[in-house]
Write a protein that holds these residues in place. Structure first.
Motif, PDB file in Angstrom:
ATOM      1  N   ALA A 135       0.803  -1.012  -0.048  1.00  0.00           N
ATOM      2  CA  ALA A 135       0.059   0.075  -0.182  1.00  0.00           C
ATOM      3  C   ALA A 135       1.004   1.825   0.138  1.00  0.00           C
ATOM      4  O   ALA A 135       2.272   1.063   0.138  1.00  0.00           O
ATOM      5  CB  ALA A 135      -1.281  -0.338   1.179  1.00  0.00           C
ATOM      6  N   LYS A 136       0.395   2.557  -0.797  1.00  0.00           N
ATOM      7  CA  LYS A 136       0.867   3.922  -0.962  1.00  0.00           C
ATOM      8  C   LYS A 136       1.828   4.131   0.865  1.00  0.00           C
ATOM      9  O   LYS A 136       2.500   4.409   0.938  1.00  0.00           O
ATOM     10  CB  LYS A 136       0.432   4.514  -1.571  1.00  0.00           C
ATOM     11  CG  LYS A 136       0.302   4.353  -2.603  1.00  0.00           C
ATOM     12  CD  LYS A 136       0.009   5.873  -3.803  1.00  0.00           C
ATOM     13  CE  LYS A 136      -1.757   5.979  -3.812  1.00  0.00           C
ATOM     14  NZ  LYS A 136      -2.200   6.943  -4.347  1.00  0.00           N
ATOM     15  N   ASP A 137       0.463   3.851   1.445  1.00  0.00           N
ATOM     16  CA  ASP A 137       0.598   4.210   3.205  1.00  0.00           C
ATOM     17  C   ASP A 137       2.305   3.431   3.622  1.00  0.00           C
ATOM     18  O   ASP A 137       3.108   3.501   4.447  1.00  0.00           O
ATOM     19  CB  ASP A 137      -0.418   3.662   4.354  1.00  0.00           C
ATOM     20  CG  ASP A 137      -1.114   5.118   3.997  1.00  0.00           C
ATOM     21  OD1 ASP A 137      -0.845   6.415   3.005  1.00  0.00           O
ATOM     22  OD2 ASP A 137      -2.352   4.389   4.397  1.00  0.00           O
ATOM     23  N   ARG A 138       2.655   1.693   3.348  1.00  0.00           N
ATOM     24  CA  ARG A 138       3.618   1.744   3.510  1.00  0.00           C
ATOM     25  C   ARG A 138       4.490   1.570   2.649  1.00  0.00           C
ATOM     26  O   ARG A 138       5.811   1.504   3.087  1.00  0.00           O
ATOM     27  CB  ARG A 138       3.281   0.075   3.082  1.00  0.00           C
ATOM     28  CG  ARG A 138       1.842  -0.750   4.509  1.00  0.00           C
ATOM     29  CD  ARG A 138       2.757  -0.901   5.896  1.00  0.00           C
ATOM     30  NE  ARG A 138       3.543  -1.818   5.576  1.00  0.00           N
ATOM     31  CZ  ARG A 138       3.856  -2.703   6.828  1.00  0.00           C
ATOM     32  NH1 ARG A 138       3.546  -1.454   8.612  1.00  0.00           N
ATOM     33  NH2 ARG A 138       4.840  -3.325   6.933  1.00  0.00           N
ATOM     34  N   ASN A 139       4.860   3.019   1.377  1.00  0.00           N
ATOM     35  CA  ASN A 139       5.825   3.613   1.477  1.00  0.00           C
ATOM     36  C   ASN A 139       6.590   4.611   1.212  1.00  0.00           C
ATOM     37  O   ASN A 139       6.239   5.253   1.886  1.00  0.00           O
ATOM     38  CB  ASN A 139       5.310   3.056  -0.419  1.00  0.00           C
ATOM     39  CG  ASN A 139       6.735   3.829  -1.157  1.00  0.00           C
ATOM     40  OD1 ASN A 139       6.488   4.970  -1.707  1.00  0.00           O
ATOM     41  ND2 ASN A 139       7.682   2.329  -2.002  1.00  0.00           N
ATOM     42  N   PHE A 140       7.396   4.906   1.642  1.00  0.00           N
ATOM     43  CA  PHE A 140       8.482   6.242   2.485  1.00  0.00           C
ATOM     44  C   PHE A 140       9.501   6.690   1.363  1.00  0.00           C
ATOM     45  O   PHE A 140      10.058   5.556   0.698  1.00  0.00           O
ATOM     46  CB  PHE A 140       8.646   5.885   4.127  1.00  0.00           C
ATOM     47  CG  PHE A 140       7.222   5.462   5.127  1.00  0.00           C
ATOM     48  CD1 PHE A 140       6.723   6.154   5.937  1.00  0.00           C
ATOM     49  CD2 PHE A 140       7.499   4.730   5.157  1.00  0.00           C
ATOM     50  CE1 PHE A 140       5.617   6.304   6.210  1.00  0.00           C
ATOM     51  CE2 PHE A 140       6.886   4.012   6.174  1.00  0.00           C
ATOM     52  CZ  PHE A 140       5.091   4.866   6.747  1.00  0.00           C
ATOM     53  N   THR A 141       8.977   8.048   0.757  1.00  0.00           N
ATOM     54  CA  THR A 141      10.571   8.785   1.192  1.00  0.00           C
ATOM     55  C   THR A 141      11.136   9.128   1.599  1.00  0.00           C
ATOM     56  O   THR A 141      10.837   9.851   2.781  1.00  0.00           O
ATOM     57  CB  THR A 141       9.750   9.741  -0.241  1.00  0.00           C
ATOM     58  OG1 THR A 141       8.970  10.939  -0.135  1.00  0.00           O
ATOM     59  CG2 THR A 141       9.467   8.787  -1.304  1.00  0.00           C
ATOM     60  N   ALA A 142      12.062   9.527   1.839  1.00  0.00           N
ATOM     61  CA  ALA A 142      12.667  10.673   2.884  1.00  0.00           C
ATOM     62  C   ALA A 142      12.895  12.099   3.050  1.00  0.00           C
ATOM     63  O   ALA A 142      12.075  12.690   3.880  1.00  0.00           O
ATOM     64  CB  ALA A 142      14.489  11.385   2.024  1.00  0.00           C
ATOM     65  N   ASN A 143      11.736  12.479   1.700  1.00  0.00           N
ATOM     66  CA  ASN A 143      10.791  13.900   2.003  1.00  0.00           C
ATOM     67  C   ASN A 143       9.159  13.658   3.106  1.00  0.00           C
ATOM     68  O   ASN A 143       9.205  14.357   3.862  1.00  0.00           O
ATOM     69  CB  ASN A 143      10.445  14.163   0.538  1.00  0.00           C
ATOM     70  CG  ASN A 143      11.450  15.115  -0.118  1.00  0.00           C
ATOM     71  OD1 ASN A 143      12.589  15.532   0.955  1.00  0.00           O
ATOM     72  ND2 ASN A 143      11.470  15.429  -1.077  1.00  0.00           N
ATOM     73  N   LYS A 144       8.688  12.406   2.516  1.00  0.00           N
ATOM     74  CA  LYS A 144       7.938  12.231   2.902  1.00  0.00           C
ATOM     75  C   LYS A 144       8.237  11.812   4.660  1.00  0.00           C
ATOM     76  O   LYS A 144       7.400  12.443   5.700  1.00  0.00           O
ATOM     77  CB  LYS A 144       6.900  11.312   2.681  1.00  0.00           C
ATOM     78  CG  LYS A 144       5.198  10.662   3.188  1.00  0.00           C
ATOM     79  CD  LYS A 144       5.182   9.016   2.383  1.00  0.00           C
ATOM     80  CE  LYS A 144       3.767   8.938   3.284  1.00  0.00           C
ATOM     81  NZ  LYS A 144       3.308   7.426   1.886  1.00  0.00           N
ATOM     82  N   LEU A 145       9.114  11.052   5.373  1.00  0.00           N
ATOM     83  CA  LEU A 145       9.521  10.507   6.185  1.00  0.00           C
ATOM     84  C   LEU A 145      10.179  12.264   6.706  1.00  0.00           C
ATOM     85  O   LEU A 145       9.560  12.520   8.377  1.00  0.00           O
ATOM     86  CB  LEU A 145      10.693   9.806   6.371  1.00  0.00           C
ATOM     87  CG  LEU A 145      10.483   8.338   5.806  1.00  0.00           C
ATOM     88  CD1 LEU A 145      11.946   7.509   6.020  1.00  0.00           C
ATOM     89  CD2 LEU A 145       9.773   7.610   7.166  1.00  0.00           C
ATOM     90  N   ASP A 146      10.710  13.165   6.055  1.00  0.00           N
ATOM     91  CA  ASP A 146      10.653  14.715   6.443  1.00  0.00           C
ATOM     92  C   ASP A 146       9.894  15.290   7.737  1.00  0.00           C
ATOM     93  O   ASP A 146       9.893  15.545   8.037  1.00  0.00           O
ATOM     94  CB  ASP A 146      11.754  14.973   6.003  1.00  0.00           C
ATOM     95  CG  ASP A 146      13.233  14.918   6.282  1.00  0.00           C
ATOM     96  OD1 ASP A 146      13.763  14.356   6.676  1.00  0.00           O
ATOM     97  OD2 ASP A 146      13.591  14.964   5.217  1.00  0.00           O
TER      98      ASP A 146
END
Length: 561
Positions: A135-146
């Motif tokens: 799922a998209k909620d289980r995918n992270f980019t660095a900007n999303k984590l920041d």
């Protein structure tokens, strides 16, 4: 009246072709697990039966192991294929997972049986995004984590403030509605989530990852016609005459750039094994417009016909000059020797050998990654003056608001593009950075630049553009390398427009059919290797149906035996 199972299966049923094809495979040579019964204990299910079950399921859009188990009891053709066996869904599922390396071999074995007896043409290459089990909620980019870490930091600080106020008032309630225990519980949850996200970000930085998918580690967030999805980019090479999928390639690359050679190379090898032409024509859309990839195609014997950009009629390509290749008969070697091969005379002209001065990076010397700024705070302070400051060690750019812009892509000229969509959307000073139709700031840096001025911010601070440019040029990053003089073969490639026009809809049809078989769903397995095997099953089922319609039942049965 006495009836047999044989009498219930139609004479021209595709189940009979599946049965003949699988019975003709050498299961030991393919490396199928449990292809031989164990000497002791209860014998396992014959792998031929399970392979027949999966191929039949692909023909009738049955992919789930539980649905296949149900078909073993209810479907007459399946009962005939399996000889009345009813394997459990776990047995069915385990067979697919344990033989993912075998399934692509089955795909190629079917192709060899069919392609050897039919006329083939050029191939059309295209890619399509098929969703992964993530799922998209289980995918992270660095900007999303920041963004999430910043949001949780603010919430933790607010919860601590509320607890402190409650302690000072010696009051159990916060604003008369929420108890102190409830605030402490929320604080604990926020801190746990914060620690988890910080751990994800550290893992990405330590391993140099641009994305992190928790369910399917190989899948990546990609853009498709419906927005964004965590998916795989599947490349297929479709024959223009038979419409068979000649080969496919499973990738997690978001774009099609540079994938033409790797997708078409195995088709060329298969042609050579079958005694067909040693040169093939390959067509593709504008997404494959990469001159290095097209040059490598010609080196291997693949003639690329990639749709030209507007206003352009040819591609200018080059290959390294090779003196000892003049006596070779291979088209790629002849081309590198500075001559036009006979097979390429219709598409190549104006060939010449030139001497060029090229930059070469010293592999023995370590890249310079240190920044002249003393610390992260110093870079943020410098950025606040009206600059975009790059930290080469962390590979991030700080904007005047102190937000981190992370690497988005590497351009053809070697420049790195940085962006942070989330930060820009929430920035109240976004209009001071950029204007136009874009919703976020994108800025490019080369390896020698550490900072770039933001003209709008600097003009507001009373700093001239000349002064800002001089300051930014005072902090270059030394590039360790040298220049070499090399001979190259430069030539003009003129793709055939008639082939490019014929390629329309050749690749779209297989993808449309396969996605209907998947019922608009996603890959059931996880991991690049496993989804490759799963797509091999889908491709074999598609090719079998195409061959059935193309050759007819009797001819197909002759080829399968």
């Amino acid at each position: 009246m006495l009836c047999t199972m044989e009498s219930f299966v139609p004479e021209h049923s595709i189940a009979r072709a599946i049965d003949a094809f699988v019975d003709g495979l050498d299961m030991d040579a393919l490396g199928v697990t449990k292809s031989k019964a164990a000497f002791e204990g209860r014998p396992s299910y014959d792998p031929r039966c399970l392979l027949k079950l999966f191929l039949y399921g692909q023909q009738h859009a049955i992919r789930s192991s539980r649905k296949l188990q149900e078909a073993c009891s209810l479907n007459v053709e399946v009962r005939w294929l399996l000889g009345g066996l009813t394997p459990d869904f776990r047995t069915i599922s385990d067979f697919r997972k344990e033989n993912v390396k075998v399934l692509p071999k089955v795909f190629h074995e079917f192709n060899k049986k069919v392609v050897s007896s039919i006329e083939t043409g050029f191939i059309a290459i295209d890619g399509s995004k098929i969703q992964a089990l993530n799922a998209k909620d289980r995918n992270f980019t660095a900007n999303k984590l920041d963004d999430r870490i910043s949001w949780l930091d603010a919430h933790c600080a607010e919860y601590l403030r509320q607890i402190k106020d409650a302690d000072e008032r010696d009051d159990d309630l916060e604003n008369g509605t929420v108890s102190k225990e409830e605030i402490e519980r929320k604080l604990k949850e926020a801190q746990e989530r914060l620690a988890k996200y910080q751990e994800y970000r550290k893992f990405m930085e330590d391993n140099g990852l641009s994305q992190l998918s928790l369910t399917d580690a190989d899948a990546k967030l990609m853009k498709n016609k419906n927005g964004f999805a965590v998916a795989y980019n599947v490349q297929t090479a479709v024959d223009s005459e038979s419409h068979l999928i000649r080969d496919f390639q499973m990738t997690n690359q978001p774009t099609d750039h540079g994938l033409m050679e790797s997708t078409a190379e195995s088709v060329l090898k298969e042609n050579e094994e079958l005694g067909k032409s040693s040169v093939i024509d390959a067509t593709a859309d504008k997404g494959y417009n990469q001159v290095e990839d097209m040059a490598h195609c010609l080196e291997k014997g693949i003639i690329p016909h990639v749709i030209l950009p507007d206003g352009q009629d040819t591609y200018t390509l080059e290959l390294p000059y090779q003196e000892n290749s003049i006596g070779s008969t291979k088209p790629g070697d002849v081309l590198k020797g500075g001559q036009i091969p006979e097979e390429y005379k219709d598409v190549i002209d104006k060939i010449s050998v030139k001497t060029k001065r090229k930059s070469v990076k010293d592999e023995s010397a370590e890249a310079e990654t240190s920044s002249p700024y003393m610390s992260k705070d110093a870079m943020i302070e410098r950025a606040a003056e009206g600059y975009f400051v790059r930290d080469p060690e962390a590979n991030v750019v700080y904007c005047p608001m102190g937000e981190q812009l992370r690497q988005k892509c590497i351009k053809k000229n070697g420049n790195v593009r940085y962006a942070n969509k989330t930060a820009c959307r929430h920035c109240k000073f976004r209009n001071k950075c950029f204007s136009g139709k874009g919703e976020w700031k994108e800025i490019d840096f080369n390896k020698d630049t550490l900072e770039k001025p933001n003209k709008t911010w600097l003009s507001g601070n009373g700093t001239s553009e000349t002064q800002s440019t001089e300051k930014s040029e005072q902090k270059p990053v030394p590039r360790k390398g040298h220049f070499e003089v090399r001979k190259v073969v430069e030539f003009i490639l003129r793709p055939k427009r008639e082939l490019m026009n014929k390629r329309l809809c050749l690749s779209e049809h297989p993808f449309g059919t396969i996605k209907r078989t998947m019922n608009g769903g996603y890959f059931l397995l996880k991991g690049m290797e496993k989804v490759t095997g799963e797509f091999a099953l889908l491709g074999t089922g598609y090719n079998m149906r195409v061959a059935y319609n193309l050759l007819g039942f009797q001819r197909l049965m002759q080829l399968m035996r």
